[in-house]
Design a protein around this motif. Structure first.
Motif, PDB file in Angstrom:
ATOM      1  N   GLU A   1      38.141  40.283  38.088  1.00  0.00           N
ATOM      2  CA  GLU A   1      38.255  40.110  37.558  1.00  0.00           C
ATOM      3  C   GLU A   1      37.195  38.556  37.678  1.00  0.00           C
ATOM      4  OE1 GLU A   1      40.694  38.937  34.642  1.00  0.00           O
ATOM      5  OE2 GLU A   1      41.112  41.092  33.872  1.00  0.00           O
TER       6      GLU A   1
ATOM      7  N   GLY B   1      34.967  45.869  36.431  1.00  0.00           N
ATOM      8  CA  GLY B   1      36.014  45.114  36.232  1.00  0.00           C
ATOM      9  C   GLY B   1      36.975  45.026  36.644  1.00  0.00           C
ATOM     10  N   THR B   2      37.265  45.197  38.511  1.00  0.00           N
ATOM     11  CA  THR B   2      38.427  44.291  39.020  1.00  0.00           C
ATOM     12  C   THR B   2      37.228  43.960  40.385  1.00  0.00           C
ATOM     13  OG1 THR B   2      38.220  46.756  40.151  1.00  0.00           O
ATOM     14  CG2 THR B   2      39.504  46.221  38.261  1.00  0.00           C
TER      15      THR B   2
END
Length: 345
Positions: free
Chosen positions: A314, A311-312
């Motif tokens: 994005e 999730g990082t």
């Protein structure tokens, strides 16, 4: 909790594997070729290639170096995942690795395959290998999700560009005087027709050539192993060298093994031995550039692809016209049913 909702708790490096001594060569090749329509004489020929290098493939040691580099990269970036390694064809084999992961309490892993171009043998078969390993381990085997293909990720493209730029500088000529041959492992046409392998290879080659301002380039292939009646991707790298030299278009040559992220036996034998000998015989000055291996930009790319799934960041980075490749392979992705050549009358 459903498997797809479990947090990622581990990283799995998935690779081909290779022998690490003379006694390993034939058992390794039997693993590789089991169920495939490869003539016995071809297997013995390949075995001799390995024996010329002491029966040791460079790929396992390169994977150990990649794991060390990834551990340092993960630590610097705050990626708190233990790293595991499993191979298709030789120790550490995937079933053993997944069993260890189960015993260590791993539930869901992010995987990187040491193949970043889509094909049956480079993606779908690895996913089938993982499924077979999960079945062997049984209940409690960790779920494994692969990162997307990185063929057009800037970390990969820039790594290859740096190597080609260095080779041009070594040759000491203008880009107009240079021929670049991008090479990749040949695959059967019946496999190539059902995947994006050629499209991705052409795109990656185009991006590298454009970045170094080279207009004289071709995508060629190497290491075919099927029977002669079965069509595989062509031209072969040595055939291409002969043809270009015969037509007077070849004086300075750079060979770029763009289809490989680390040195395999195919790279060091087909390019550093056969192609190099052919170039020497014909008076062609040739440089074979290095595979990405553990170059910092490539290692950072792997870390970034992992962080995408976490999730990082994005943003999913890609260069060129094809955009970021899919994270989850479609059901019909890279299908392949080997075609037996017709019997001779």
């Amino acid at each position: 909790m459903p498997e797809q909702d479990l947090p990622y708790d581990s990283f799995l490096l998935v690779s081909f594997g290779g022998p690490e001594g003379p006694d390993d060569v034939m058992p390794f090749l039997e693993n590789v070729l089991r169920g495939k329509n490869v003539p016995q004489e071809r297997m013995l020929e390949v075995a001799e290639h390995y024996q010329q290098f002491g029966g040791v493939s460079p790929i396992n040691e390169q994977n150990r170096q990649l794991i060390t580099a990834l551990r340092e990269e993960f630590d610097r970036s705050g990626v708190e995942l233990p790293i595991y390694w499993g191979n298709r064809n030789w120790d550490p084999l995937l079933p053993d690795t997944l069993q260890q992961m189960k015993e260590d309490g791993c539930k869901r892993a992010i995987a990187f395959f040491t193949s970043i171009f889509s094909s049956y043998s480079g993606c779908r078969q690895y996913r089938e290998n993982i499924q077979a390993a999960q079945d062997q381990v049984g209940q409690g085997a960790p779920q494994v999700d692969k990162v997307r293909m990185g063929f057009n990720h800037p970390g990969f493209i820039e790594t290859v560009v740096d190597e080609v730029s260095s080779a041009i500088e070594q040759l000491g000529v203008t880009t107009e005087e240079i021929m670049v041959l991008f090479t990749a492992h040949s695959i059967p046409m019946s496999m190539a027709d059902h995947c994006d392998y050629v499209k991705q290879l052409n795109e990656a080659s185009r991006l590298v050539a454009g970045a170094v301002d080279v207009t004289n380039w071709h995508l060629v292939y190497q290491s075919r192993s099927g029977p002669p009646q079965q069509p595989w991707l062509e031209p072969d790298v040595c055939d291409a060298i002969e043809h270009l030299d015969d037509s007077g278009k070849l004086k300075k040559l750079i060979i770029v093994p763009i289809g490989f992220v680390s040195d395999h036996m195919e790279v060091i034998y087909d390019l550093d031995d056969e192609a190099a000998a052919l170039c020497e015989q014909r008076g062609i000055k040739m440089i074979r550039v290095a595979t990405p291996g553990v170059s910092p930009k490539f290692v950072s790319m792997v870390r970034e692809l992992v962080q995408e799934r976490l999730g990082t960041p994005e943003k999913r980075r890609a260069v060129g016209e094809l955009g970021p490749w899919h994270d989850v392979c479609p059901e019909n992705c890279c299908q392949y049913k080997p075609q037996r050549p017709a019997a001779r009358p």
